[in-house]
Write a protein that holds these residues in place. Structure first.
Motif, mmCIF file in Angstrom:
data_model
loop_
_atom_site.group_PDB
_atom_site.id
_atom_site.type_symbol
_atom_site.label_atom_id
_atom_site.label_comp_id
_atom_site.label_asym_id
_atom_site.label_seq_id
_atom_site.Cartn_x
_atom_site.Cartn_y
_atom_site.Cartn_z
ATOM 1 N N GLY A 110 0.803 -1.211 0.000
ATOM 2 C CA GLY A 110 0.000 0.000 0.000
ATOM 3 C C GLY A 110 0.837 1.262 0.000
ATOM 4 N N ILE A 111 0.156 2.426 0.067
ATOM 5 C CA ILE A 111 0.816 3.729 0.032
ATOM 6 C C ILE A 111 0.379 4.521 1.272
ATOM 7 C CG2 ILE A 111 1.169 5.856 -1.304
ATOM 8 C CD1 ILE A 111 0.197 4.255 -3.773
ATOM 9 N N ARG A 112 1.318 5.149 1.909
ATOM 10 C CA ARG A 112 0.989 5.953 3.087
ATOM 11 C C ARG A 112 0.154 7.168 2.680
ATOM 12 N NH1 ARG A 112 6.202 7.520 6.223
ATOM 13 N NH2 ARG A 112 6.590 8.494 4.180
ATOM 14 N N LYS A 113 -0.739 7.595 3.570
ATOM 15 C CA LYS A 113 -1.592 8.749 3.289
ATOM 16 C C LYS A 113 -0.757 9.993 3.010
ATOM 17 C CE LYS A 113 -5.046 11.834 5.273
ATOM 18 N NZ LYS A 113 -5.774 12.238 6.490
ATOM 19 N N ALA A 114 0.325 10.184 3.762
ATOM 20 C CA ALA A 114 1.153 11.383 3.582
ATOM 21 C C ALA A 114 1.791 11.434 2.199
ATOM 22 C CB ALA A 114 2.230 11.429 4.665
ATOM 23 N N ASP A 115 2.049 10.259 1.603
ATOM 24 C CA ASP A 115 2.698 10.221 0.286
ATOM 25 C C ASP A 115 1.722 10.471 -0.849
ATOM 26 O OD1 ASP A 115 5.103 9.667 1.502
ATOM 27 O OD2 ASP A 115 4.840 7.486 1.356
ATOM 28 N N LEU A 116 0.412 10.406 -0.586
ATOM 29 C CA LEU A 116 -0.573 10.605 -1.651
ATOM 30 C C LEU A 116 -0.544 12.031 -2.198
ATOM 31 C CD1 LEU A 116 -3.629 8.642 -0.210
ATOM 32 C CD2 LEU A 116 -2.138 7.954 -2.091
ATOM 33 N N LEU A 117 -0.038 12.975 -1.424
ATOM 34 C CA LEU A 117 -0.006 14.365 -1.875
ATOM 35 C C LEU A 117 0.893 14.544 -3.094
ATOM 36 C CD1 LEU A 117 0.185 16.154 1.605
ATOM 37 C CD2 LEU A 117 -1.823 15.876 0.136
ATOM 38 N N ILE A 118 2.003 13.807 -3.151
ATOM 39 C CA ILE A 118 2.954 13.968 -4.261
ATOM 40 C C ILE A 118 3.056 12.690 -5.096
ATOM 41 C CG2 ILE A 118 4.306 15.705 -3.042
ATOM 42 C CD1 ILE A 118 6.341 13.466 -2.407
ATOM 43 N N LEU A 119 2.107 11.783 -4.941
ATOM 44 C CA LEU A 119 2.198 10.477 -5.610
ATOM 45 C C LEU A 119 2.329 10.604 -7.124
ATOM 46 C CD1 LEU A 119 1.949 7.336 -5.410
ATOM 47 C CD2 LEU A 119 -0.514 7.650 -5.718
ATOM 48 N N ALA A 120 1.572 11.512 -7.736
ATOM 49 C CA ALA A 120 1.543 11.610 -9.198
ATOM 50 C C ALA A 120 2.390 12.744 -9.741
ATOM 51 C CB ALA A 120 0.095 11.767 -9.683
ATOM 52 N N GLU A 121 3.236 13.328 -8.910
ATOM 53 C CA GLU A 121 4.161 14.350 -9.416
ATOM 54 C C GLU A 121 5.370 13.672 -10.049
ATOM 55 O OE1 GLU A 121 5.250 17.263 -6.559
ATOM 56 O OE2 GLU A 121 3.169 17.801 -6.070
ATOM 57 N N TRP B 216 -7.714 5.012 1.820
ATOM 58 C CA TRP B 216 -7.736 6.409 1.387
ATOM 59 C C TRP B 216 -7.851 6.472 -0.131
ATOM 60 C CZ3 TRP B 216 -8.271 9.917 5.153
ATOM 61 C CH2 TRP B 216 -7.879 9.537 6.450
ATOM 62 N N LYS B 217 -8.706 7.368 -0.591
ATOM 63 C CA LYS B 217 -8.930 7.520 -2.034
ATOM 64 C C LYS B 217 -8.488 8.904 -2.476
ATOM 65 C CE LYS B 217 -12.426 7.233 -5.679
ATOM 66 N NZ LYS B 217 -13.852 6.935 -6.004
ATOM 67 N N ALA B 218 -7.763 8.948 -3.593
ATOM 68 C CA ALA B 218 -7.280 10.225 -4.128
ATOM 69 C C ALA B 218 -7.455 10.235 -5.643
ATOM 70 C CB ALA B 218 -5.812 10.438 -3.768
ATOM 71 N N THR B 219 -7.802 11.406 -6.191
ATOM 72 C CA THR B 219 -7.981 11.579 -7.624
ATOM 73 C C THR B 219 -6.945 12.574 -8.134
ATOM 74 O OG1 THR B 219 -10.355 11.165 -7.404
ATOM 75 C CG2 THR B 219 -9.617 12.208 -9.441
ATOM 76 N N TYR B 220 -6.399 12.316 -9.328
ATOM 77 C CA TYR B 220 -5.313 13.149 -9.844
ATOM 78 C C TYR B 220 -5.623 13.621 -11.268
ATOM 79 C CZ TYR B 220 -2.777 11.096 -5.930
ATOM 80 O OH TYR B 220 -2.392 10.699 -4.681
ATOM 81 N N VAL B 221 -5.266 14.864 -11.531
ATOM 82 C CA VAL B 221 -5.349 15.447 -12.867
ATOM 83 C C VAL B 221 -4.047 16.199 -13.120
ATOM 84 C CG1 VAL B 221 -6.526 17.073 -14.377
ATOM 85 C CG2 VAL B 221 -7.860 15.635 -12.824
ATOM 86 N N ASP B 222 -3.364 15.887 -14.196
ATOM 87 C CA ASP B 222 -2.094 16.537 -14.552
ATOM 88 C C ASP B 222 -1.108 16.514 -13.401
ATOM 89 O OD1 ASP B 222 -3.004 17.055 -17.066
ATOM 90 O OD2 ASP B 222 -3.684 19.092 -16.611
ATOM 91 N N GLY B 223 -1.021 15.366 -12.711
ATOM 92 C CA GLY B 223 -0.011 15.174 -11.685
ATOM 93 C C GLY B 223 -0.350 15.733 -10.316
#
Length: 717
Positions: free
Chosen positions: A77-88, A136-143
């Motif tokens: 899995g992925i830590r919640k704190a890492d979801l902020l920059i996951l798609a950068e 935790w669910k996160a959605t990404y657009v353009d990183g």
């Protein structure tokens, strides 16, 4: 001169200024280098799953992965704190400095995979670690994190299991040129299956599942904890698994797979097929440090080994897993990591090839061949045969072309002797056929080849080109391999070099053909059924179509066929049987259209049928029977059996035979057209493309005459 003036004006104005590209343009250009199609996105996502230590990976695709590509794993899995920059871009947990590249053991390292996907699709992630109390669910657009409902862009709590689910929706929605360049959904899904298959072979300890969205049965499913050989047998077929050989090679003298501490140390594990296995196209799986890569040089070197072992045009199956000291490998030479470079590549490849070749040579020396000396209608010479009879039989066998066991040495050519009539072989298409010996009943029955009596001439029909479709479905590939292995060489030669004599009985599907000095009575219906089944396999998923205008209603055609059948043994009424068959076919409209070009619209009208052979039209009177049989005769719950049984029924529909023979003028015209198709389209196409199995020899091809034996009878008379 005008162009020169424009160039001079441009030079006077000076060079154009250099501008910094916008961030969005830069990111989409970078994404285009990594994500070429759905299968390349899937490769990146699978590698992330394996890096996370997953033991179960599930892949779901819709419209070939272009509408939806979902990958679910049970990894860390992925830590919640890492979801902020996951798609950068350039965010990774694999390396922290450039020196880490020298001892890289993970799949990913640049941190561009998820970023690239987010720039060309709508990306969402659901993840949970073992220590989290919820997912935790996160959605990404353009990183960057985004929100669909206008709420703050941040991860939201939800229910979920340990691991990660990544949803890639509407791939290439913002790059229409890339989207339009993709193949159809069937082809793209085949590429997805190919990627999953290869990673499942290399990771037999991981359970893989791949299916289409909305489908209950997966197209690929593998258990965890199996071996490489077991995985190959399950995914590529037991035919390959039975012929697999294995060897281990390393830079050290022993064949241990443990990589030595020394620089440039390497070890390889190879699974390859024996000389008994043959395929038209080589299947080559190459993994270097567990990464799926391509290497034309290594592939060519391994393929060359089989040149003197397999027949011309035959190819093997090879799986190679190569482990090299990370300090000797450069994995950063291709954006998608499709290629890698490593030190002493030529010497390493040579040592692997030498080990494989040594095993193949030993196998080839002990290889046994099974063959049949007599096709049919022949008997062994009797023990009491006279010496004179034996000598005469020996001379006749020596005179027959193509029967000599060894060629004669070079010498001055002897005068050509006049060939006896009983040894002449008819090869000219100007000789009379069986049909030309009977009076012509209608204009459509005019002979299409030179007729010695009438002198009429009609241009011959050219055999259409048939190209094999590109299909990566393991079930279809296995069926194709079964056809190739069942080929009967002697019967194939007879059909390839035959001379058509005539149709004996159209209703019973009997025809006469001549090969060399022998005359054969063949069941052209049985040959045609096998031929059209093979054409269905060869062109799977890429058929031409027969448009039906106006389209007939499915319900009415099935009712017509069921009404003519005896259903007394069934517990269902005829109306119920019709409903079950119609519901079965309508429920599989999309599959029938995608795989078989059998199109049924939403209103239940049949708009198109698959065309297996150009210039050949099946008897559409048999269409109701085909549709009725598709319900109970096709196994819809097993992929391989479904494809095989469907194509068998389609082949039966294509067999040239009158549905109800009759003496009327219209039926005579139809019969004449059918005779023409059999002689001028079907037999030439079978001569070129049919791989006849041994089963046809047993009862469908019978020798009825042998020219020398006939002359002996006439001599006694």
């Amino acid at each position: 001169m005008a162009a020169d003036h424009e160039s001079a004006a441009s030079n006077l104005n000076g060079p154009k200024p250099i501008r910094r590209l916008e961030e969005a343009v830069i990111n989409r250009i970078a994404a285009g280098e990594i994500i070429h199609r759905p299968s390349s996105a899937l490769k990146e996502l699978l590698e992330n799953c394996l890096d996370a230590g997953a033991t179960s990976i599930r892949v779901t695709a819709k419209d070939g992965g272009m509408k939806l590509l979902q990958v679910q794993d049970n990894g860390s899995g992925i830590r919640k704190a890492d979801l902020l920059i996951l798609a950068e871009r350039f965010t990774t947990s694999k390396i922290s400095s450039f020196k880490d590249l020298e001892r890289l053991t993970t799949y990913g390292f640049r941190g561009e995979a998820l970023a690239s996907v987010s720039y060309v699709s709508q990306l969402s992630v659901v993840t949970k670690t073992k220590s989290d109390t919820c997912a935790w669910k996160a959605t990404y657009v353009d990183g960057r994190l985004a929100s669909k409902d206008g709420s703050p862009a941040e991860p939201k709590a939800c229910a979920g299991n340990d691991g990660t689910i990544i949803n890639v929706e509407n791939l290439f929605y913002n790059t229409p040129t890339r989207l339009s360049s993709l193949r159809g959904s069937s082809e793209e899904y085949s590429r997805i299956l190919d990627v999953v298959t290869k990673y499942a072979v290399h990771n037999p300890h991981v359970s893989f599942t791949c299916k289409k969205s909305g489908s209950s049965a997966p197209d690929i499913t593998t258990p965890s904890g199996s071996s490489v050989k077991q995985a190959i047998g399950q995914l590529y077929g037991q035919t390959i698994a039975k012929e697999l050989l294995e060897t281990k090679v390393s830079s050290n003298e022993d064949s241990s797979m443990v990589v030595d501490e020394a620089e440039e140390a390497w070890a390889a594990e190879v699974f390859f097929t024996s000389p008994n296995y043959q395929a038209k196209k080589m299947v080559f799986l190459l993994f270097i440090n567990h990464r799926l890569v391509e290497s034309p040089r290594i592939k060519k070197a391994l393929e060359t080994i089989y040149t003197g072992i397999l027949p011309k045009g035959a190819s093997p199956f090879v799986y190679l897993s190569l482990q090299i000291d990370p300090r000797s490998v450069d994995v950063n030479v291709h954006p998608t990591k499709r290629e890698v470079h490593f030190l002493d590549e030529e010497q390493t490849t040579q040592k692997i090839c030498d080990a494989v070749h040594a095993i193949l040579v030993g196998q080839n020396q002990s290889k046994t061949f099974e063959y049949q000396t007599l096709l049919t209608g022949s008997t062994a010479p009797a023990a009491s045969q006279s010496r004179k009879g034996k000598e005469r039989a020996r001379r006749e066998d020596e005179d027959e072309p193509g029967e000599s066991s060894s060629p004669a040495p070079f010498a001055v050519p002897a005068p050509v002797k006049k060939l006896a009539p009983n040894h002449k072989v008819r090869t000219s298409q100007q000789d009379r056929t069986l049909d030309s010996m009977f009076p012509v009943l209608a204009a459509s029955q005019q002979p299409s080849i030179n007729d010695a009596d009438s002198g009429q001439r009609v241009a011959a029909v050219k055999v259409p080109e048939i190209v094999a479709s590109e299909c990566n479905l393991a079930s279809v590939l296995r069926l194709r391999q079964e056809v190739e292995r069942a080929k009967h060489e002697e019967l194939a030669e007879i059909l390839q070099k035959h001379v058509f004599v005539g149709i004996v009985d159209l209703g019973r599907c009997l025809s006469l053909v001549q090969h060399s000095k022998k005359l054969y009575l063949v069941n052209h219906g049985a040959l045609a059924e096998e031929f059209f089944y093979q054409l269905g396999l060869l062109q799977f998923g890429d058929y031409h179509r027969i448009k039906l205008e106006p389209p007939p209603p499915l319900q009415a055609l099935v009712e017509l066929a069921v009404e003519a059948e005896d259903t007394s043994e069934s517990k269902l009424s005829k109306a119920d049987i019709v409903d079950v068959i119609v519901e079965t076919l309508l429920a599989r409209r999309e599959m029938l259209k995608e795989y078989f070009s059998l199109e049924i619209d939403a209103n239940g009208y049949i708009t198109s049928l698959p065309l297996l052979l150009k210039d050949y039209t099946p008897n559409l009177d048999k269409l109701p029977l085909l549709l009725m049989r598709l319900g109970p005769q096709v196994n819809w719950h097993s992929e391989q059996e479904c494809f095989e049984s469907f194509l068998r029924e389609l082949a039966f529909f294509y067999v040239p035979e009158p549905l109800v023979p009759g003496p009327t003028e219209a039926e005579s015209a139809d019969a004449a057209a059918m005779r023409w198709q059999i002689q001028h389209v079907l037999f030439p196409a079978m001569a070129r493309y049919l791989l006849p199995p041994k089963t046809l020899v047993d009862r469908d091809v019978v020798q009825v005459a042998h020219l020398p034996e006939l002359y002996r009878v006439f001599e006694r008379c």
